[in-house]
Design a protein around this motif. Structure first.
Motif, mmCIF file in Angstrom:
data_model
loop_
_atom_site.group_PDB
_atom_site.id
_atom_site.type_symbol
_atom_site.label_atom_id
_atom_site.label_comp_id
_atom_site.label_asym_id
_atom_site.label_seq_id
_atom_site.Cartn_x
_atom_site.Cartn_y
_atom_site.Cartn_z
ATOM 1 N N ALA A 116 4.894 6.210 -16.595
ATOM 2 C CA ALA A 116 4.542 6.341 -15.189
ATOM 3 C C ALA A 116 4.765 7.766 -14.716
ATOM 4 O O ALA A 116 5.502 8.529 -15.343
ATOM 5 C CB ALA A 116 5.374 5.371 -14.350
ATOM 6 N N SER A 117 4.132 8.114 -13.609
ATOM 7 C CA SER A 117 4.291 9.410 -12.954
ATOM 8 C C SER A 117 4.494 9.165 -11.472
ATOM 9 O O SER A 117 3.929 8.228 -10.916
ATOM 10 C CB SER A 117 3.045 10.273 -13.121
ATOM 11 O OG SER A 117 2.676 10.402 -14.437
ATOM 12 N N LYS A 118 5.277 10.024 -10.860
ATOM 13 C CA LYS A 118 5.478 9.946 -9.412
ATOM 14 C C LYS A 118 5.510 11.353 -8.852
ATOM 15 O O LYS A 118 5.887 12.303 -9.548
ATOM 16 C CB LYS A 118 6.792 9.241 -9.066
ATOM 17 C CG LYS A 118 6.766 7.753 -9.276
ATOM 18 C CD LYS A 118 8.026 7.111 -8.720
ATOM 19 C CE LYS A 118 7.983 5.600 -8.869
ATOM 20 N NZ LYS A 118 9.197 4.986 -8.311
ATOM 21 N N TYR A 119 5.150 11.467 -7.557
ATOM 22 C CA TYR A 119 5.093 12.761 -6.891
ATOM 23 C C TYR A 119 5.683 12.652 -5.498
ATOM 24 O O TYR A 119 5.660 11.589 -4.890
ATOM 25 C CB TYR A 119 3.632 13.233 -6.795
ATOM 26 C CG TYR A 119 2.974 13.275 -8.138
ATOM 27 C CD1 TYR A 119 3.128 14.372 -8.963
ATOM 28 C CD2 TYR A 119 2.256 12.184 -8.607
ATOM 29 C CE1 TYR A 119 2.564 14.397 -10.221
ATOM 30 C CE2 TYR A 119 1.679 12.201 -9.863
ATOM 31 C CZ TYR A 119 1.833 13.306 -10.660
ATOM 32 O OH TYR A 119 1.289 13.326 -11.904
ATOM 33 N N SER A 120 6.170 13.794 -5.001
ATOM 34 C CA SER A 120 6.692 13.866 -3.645
ATOM 35 C C SER A 120 6.608 15.318 -3.205
ATOM 36 O O SER A 120 6.367 16.211 -4.021
ATOM 37 C CB SER A 120 8.141 13.375 -3.603
ATOM 38 O OG SER A 120 8.620 13.378 -2.269
ATOM 39 N N SER A 121 6.815 15.572 -1.926
ATOM 40 C CA SER A 121 6.794 16.941 -1.444
ATOM 41 C C SER A 121 7.651 17.069 -0.193
ATOM 42 O O SER A 121 8.013 16.084 0.441
ATOM 43 C CB SER A 121 5.363 17.387 -1.141
ATOM 44 O OG SER A 121 4.821 16.628 -0.097
ATOM 45 N N CYS A 122 7.978 18.316 0.126
ATOM 46 C CA CYS A 122 8.656 18.629 1.371
ATOM 47 C C CYS A 122 8.143 19.987 1.835
ATOM 48 O O CYS A 122 7.555 20.735 1.055
ATOM 49 C CB CYS A 122 10.174 18.639 1.202
ATOM 50 S SG CYS A 122 10.836 20.002 0.222
ATOM 51 N N SER A 123 8.357 20.295 3.100
ATOM 52 C CA SER A 123 7.893 21.580 3.623
ATOM 53 C C SER A 123 8.866 22.096 4.672
ATOM 54 O O SER A 123 9.589 21.329 5.307
ATOM 55 C CB SER A 123 6.498 21.451 4.221
ATOM 56 O OG SER A 123 6.513 20.579 5.316
ATOM 57 N N SER A 124 8.861 23.409 4.812
ATOM 58 C CA SER A 124 9.690 24.050 5.820
ATOM 59 C C SER A 124 9.078 25.406 6.146
ATOM 60 O O SER A 124 8.769 26.182 5.233
ATOM 61 C CB SER A 124 11.121 24.223 5.322
ATOM 62 O OG SER A 124 11.929 24.790 6.318
ATOM 63 N N ARG A 125 8.859 25.655 7.411
ATOM 64 C CA ARG A 125 8.293 26.914 7.905
ATOM 65 C C ARG A 125 7.080 27.355 7.100
ATOM 66 O O ARG A 125 6.953 28.518 6.728
ATOM 67 C CB ARG A 125 9.348 27.999 7.948
ATOM 68 C CG ARG A 125 10.347 27.764 9.059
ATOM 69 C CD ARG A 125 11.301 28.864 9.345
ATOM 70 N NE ARG A 125 10.747 30.205 9.298
ATOM 71 C CZ ARG A 125 11.492 31.283 9.049
ATOM 72 N NH1 ARG A 125 12.776 31.150 8.822
ATOM 73 N NH2 ARG A 125 10.942 32.465 9.036
ATOM 74 N N GLY A 126 6.193 26.414 6.800
ATOM 75 C CA GLY A 126 4.937 26.746 6.144
ATOM 76 C C GLY A 126 4.954 26.631 4.632
ATOM 77 O O GLY A 126 3.928 26.450 4.012
#
Length: 152
Positions: free
Chosen positions: A42-52
């Protein structure tokens, strides 16, 4: 009109990011499919962001026998930040926060780079392992950070 153009650009960037991470996952899954195992990949993905700045993380793993998780690799991409001195910390952790595997970058990760690190760790599912990605983005002024998580 400008906000509509910005929306279309944001959609195009998201689409490009999803295609890039999907192609990385496809390569990893093709490699794993070549191995003869009785586990489910299996594969999983996620993300986060801050000030662009955006950090996208991904991982490939198998739900291995003996009630364990076999983590094969972890990777990341930094987007919307062209800085040359970003930092990234990737860690596979147990639910109590202790690292099973960790990869700290130096102060040299350029925006736009994609990197994949081999993990090759087997963790009991009872430890509820997860992947944490923590970037510090290189920008003028105070450097912002965020955190992205993936549970196995």
């Amino acid at each position: 009109m400008t906000s509509q153009r910005n929306h279309h650009q944001a959609v195009a960037v998201r689409r490009k990011r999803i295609l890039r991470t999907a192609s990385i996952a496809a390569i990893g899954l093709a490699v794993m499919a070549g191995a003869t195992t009785t586990t489910s990949a299996a594969s999983k993905y996620s993300s986060c962001s801050s000030r662009g700045g955006i950090l996208s993380i991904g991982t490939e793993y198998n739900l291995a026998g003996q009630n364990t998780v076999w983590v094969t690799n972890a990777g990341f991409t930094i987007e919307r930040n062209g800085g040359h001195h970003n930092n990234v910390y990737l860690a596979v952790r147990k639910s109590d926060g202790r690292d099973v595997w960790a990869w700290p970058s130096k102060d040299n990760v350029r925006g736009g780079q994609t990197r994949t690190e081999k993990v090759h760790k087997r963790i009991p599912r009872s430890h509820r392992p997860y992947l944490k990605g923590h970037p510090t983005f290189d920008v003028l002024g105070p450097d912002p950070s965020c955190a992205a998580y993936i549970t196995y």
